[in-house]
Design a protein around this motif. Structure first.
Motif, mmCIF file in Angstrom:
data_model
loop_
_atom_site.group_PDB
_atom_site.id
_atom_site.type_symbol
_atom_site.label_atom_id
_atom_site.label_comp_id
_atom_site.label_asym_id
_atom_site.label_seq_id
_atom_site.Cartn_x
_atom_site.Cartn_y
_atom_site.Cartn_z
ATOM 1 N N GLN A 1 1.559 2.284 -11.452
ATOM 2 C CA GLN A 1 2.560 2.919 -10.693
ATOM 3 C C GLN A 1 4.148 3.092 -11.639
ATOM 4 N N VAL B 1 10.085 -4.879 -12.818
ATOM 5 C CA VAL B 1 10.082 -4.891 -11.458
ATOM 6 C C VAL B 1 9.298 -4.686 -10.249
ATOM 7 N N ARG B 2 8.088 -4.060 -11.842
ATOM 8 C CA ARG B 2 6.732 -4.150 -11.161
ATOM 9 C C ARG B 2 6.185 -5.632 -10.409
ATOM 10 N N LYS C 1 8.247 -8.083 -9.905
ATOM 11 C CA LYS C 1 8.887 -8.451 -9.074
ATOM 12 C C LYS C 1 8.707 -7.850 -7.264
ATOM 13 N N ILE C 2 7.880 -6.347 -7.518
ATOM 14 C CA ILE C 2 7.265 -6.076 -6.525
ATOM 15 C C ILE C 2 5.945 -6.307 -5.683
ATOM 16 N N ARG D 1 5.821 -9.549 -3.787
ATOM 17 C CA ARG D 1 6.071 -8.917 -2.351
ATOM 18 C C ARG D 1 5.319 -8.917 -1.760
ATOM 19 N N ARG E 1 5.145 -3.488 -0.246
ATOM 20 C CA ARG E 1 4.819 -2.832 -1.141
ATOM 21 C C ARG E 1 4.168 -2.572 -1.336
ATOM 22 N N ILE F 1 6.931 0.626 -0.790
ATOM 23 C CA ILE F 1 7.528 0.889 -2.228
ATOM 24 C C ILE F 1 6.733 2.231 -2.386
ATOM 25 N N TRP F 2 5.528 2.102 -2.689
ATOM 26 C CA TRP F 2 4.680 3.046 -3.705
ATOM 27 C C TRP F 2 4.488 3.981 -2.744
#
Length: 530
Positions: free
Chosen positions: A219, A487-488, A490-491, A494, A499, A502-503
């Motif tokens: 990521q 931030v990772r 926090k993601i 989810r 997730r 987003i990625w």
């Protein structure tokens, strides 16, 4: 082998796969082999330089530590036999021996760096002096290969040597382990400049495959490629157009150019560091952070605590502090206090030590007077700000001005603009060209180009500007979110569909919006040249 090439991606994929398939005790030897293969691909001729640094620093560090251990053993063995003066004389004699080895090794490696990086710069200045005195004969330049990452690995190795000399870290006995520390391939290109005590904690360890660790590393790599290819490489076209034609693009274009370049530099350099840290993280290796949201800084001093942290801490610990507390500086401070007063006498050593740091920082960035003036410009602003600090405090204390969010935003904007103005020395090829470009912002009077469509002639379309705007907004949002935690993380908290969206969306953005094809070039990272 560029970070943005398919060859590099394939190389990293093979290394990571092999890293987890082989026995764990073979993991760090694999990294050593991969690092030297990576460097060998850059050029066989350059391999001799990194080998010279590795071998000399390794053996001198061992020699220094062995001398220290022998001294301790000797004093312990003859504890009741030596007088106080004899002990002092013995210690001073041994210290001189260690200092000679240390100085010779430092001079050798700094000499190698200076020879390959600054010889032609020195000769060009000599030729300029000869021309000024009417001499027609000119000195010939040398065709010297500039080894990849030489400034980074030289400073990293010398930082280790200094730490061993000071006794803060033990000398590494295994030459191959030390060779890996110097040549670890993800950080070889553009840093960060790691400390042996920090990187060594995880570099030589045995790491079992962990899906979360690998995922987090990938990521981070993906985020680095987004910043590099979607933002930095896209804006490069406009920066190149403005800098490449100073006759056409003066005035307001210069203002736009220095803003764009500062944005490009941030996305390019932090993107490269994200890739470095991410690759290391996939293998369970921790590489120190090199940035801490620098454009949120409210002063230039704070900015340099947040930008290129490893370089700034290196110059602080290994140049500023030793120079400022040296015997010569103490004597000079005493002399200055006696002749110029207590206040000036205390400040002059700080000025001189800071001058040395910023001159070295400038010349480290490149063999050019532009970089030297850039470094001294930072020094001048920082010293002036320190001197005016009491005035600022009295002003704010009297008028209660500057305690709210609007003023903090003003401070951040002011600092960003100041950094942009200093970065202009990094853009143009000569001091004369730089100063003419800077002066044109106040004399050209062509500010209408900011809204009359002229910016569309810089090699970017409306779609490009839209992608840039979205990319900058995303980087800003991530920086703001990162102030309250990872931030990772926090993601990761989810639901899986979010997730994945987003990625996968970020992956598609790099794939579809990266600067590829005609009109663009997957350029080397800016800090590769250093």
């Amino acid at each position: 082998m560029l970070f943005t090439s398919y060859e590099f991606l394939g190389f990293v994929a093979v290394v990571i796969l092999a890293y987890y398939l082989i026995p764990k005790k073979c993991q760090w030897p694999l990294l050593l082999a991969a690092s030297y293969l990576f460097y060998l691909i850059a050029g066989v001729d350059c391999l001799v330089y990194i080998l010279a640094t590795t071998v000399t620093v390794y053996f001198v560090a061992l020699r220094i530590e062995r001398n220290t251990l022998r001294q301790t053993a000797y004093l312990k063995e003859h504890k009741g036999e030596l007088s106080k003066d004899e002990k002092k004389a013995y210690k001073e004699g041994q210290k001189k021996i260690r200092l000679r080895w240390f100085v010779c090794c430092v001079l050798l490696n700094i000499g190698i760096l200076a020879a390959v990086k600054y010889t032609n710069f020195f000769l060009s200045n000599v030729n300029g002096i000869l021309t000024a005195f009417g001499q027609t004969k000119q000195l010939s330049f040398f065709s010297l290969a500039l080894p990849m990452g030489i400034s980074f690995y030289t400073f990293q190795a010398l930082g280790y040597l200094i730490d061993v000399y000071r006794g803060t870290v033990p000398a590494e006995k295994n030459p191959f382990r030390f060779a890996l520390f110097v040549s670890f391939f993800p950080q070889l290109v553009q840093g960060p400049i790691s400390r042996f005590g920090d990187l060594g904690r995880t570099l030589y360890g045995e790491h079992a495959f962990d899906a979360r660790t690998v995922s987090y590393g990938l990521q981070r790599v993906l985020w680095g490629y987004f910043k590099k290819m979607v933002v930095a490489d896209r804006i490069l076209a406009a920066v190149t157009a403005i800098i490449g034609d100073t006759n056409t693009y003066g005035g307001a274009y210069v203002f736009v150019g220095m803003l764009f370049y500062t944005l490009q530099l941030y996305a390019d350099f932090t993107g490269g560091i994200d890739i470095t840290i991410g690759i290391a993280e996939t293998m369970g290796i921790t590489v120190q952070e090199n940035f801490n949201r620098p454009y949120f800084s409210k002063s230039l001093k704070e900015y340099w605590r947040r930008w290129h942290i490893s370089m700034c801490s290196w110059f602080r610990d290994y140049v500023f502090y030793p120079v400022s507390v040296s015997g010569f500086m103490q004597k000079f401070s005493k002399f200055a206090r006696g002749h110029f007063g207590q206040k000036v006498g205390k400040r002059l050593p700080v000025y001189i030590s800071s001058f040395a740091v910023w001159f070295a920082t400038g010349i480290w960035h490149g063999a050019s007077w532009n970089f030297i003036v850039w470094g001294l410009g930072n020094w001048a602003v920082l010293m002036l700000s320190e001197e005016l600090e009491p005035l600022y405090e009295r002003f704010h204390g009297r008028f209660r001005f500057g305690e709210g969010l609007p003023y903090r935003v003003f401070q951040m904007g002011r600092t960003f603009l100041l950094v942009c103005c200093l970065n202009i020395f990094d853009c143009y090829h000569s001091l004369g060209e730089t100063f003419r470009a800077f002066a044109s912002m106040f004399t050209a009077g062509n500010w209408k180009v900011l809204w009359d469509g002229s910016l569309m002639e810089l090699g970017l379309t409306g779609l490009d500007y839209g992608i840039l705007g979205a990319g900058v907004a995303l980087m800003l949002s991530v920086s703001l979110l990162g102030r309250s935690g990872s931030v990772r993380d926090k993601i990761a908290a989810r639901p899986y569909p979010l997730r994945f969206a987003i990625w996968y969306g970020l992956f598609l953005a790099v794939l579809l919006m990266g600067a590829y094809g005609i009109g663009y070039d997957a350029s080397q990272f800016i800090y590769n040249q250093f």
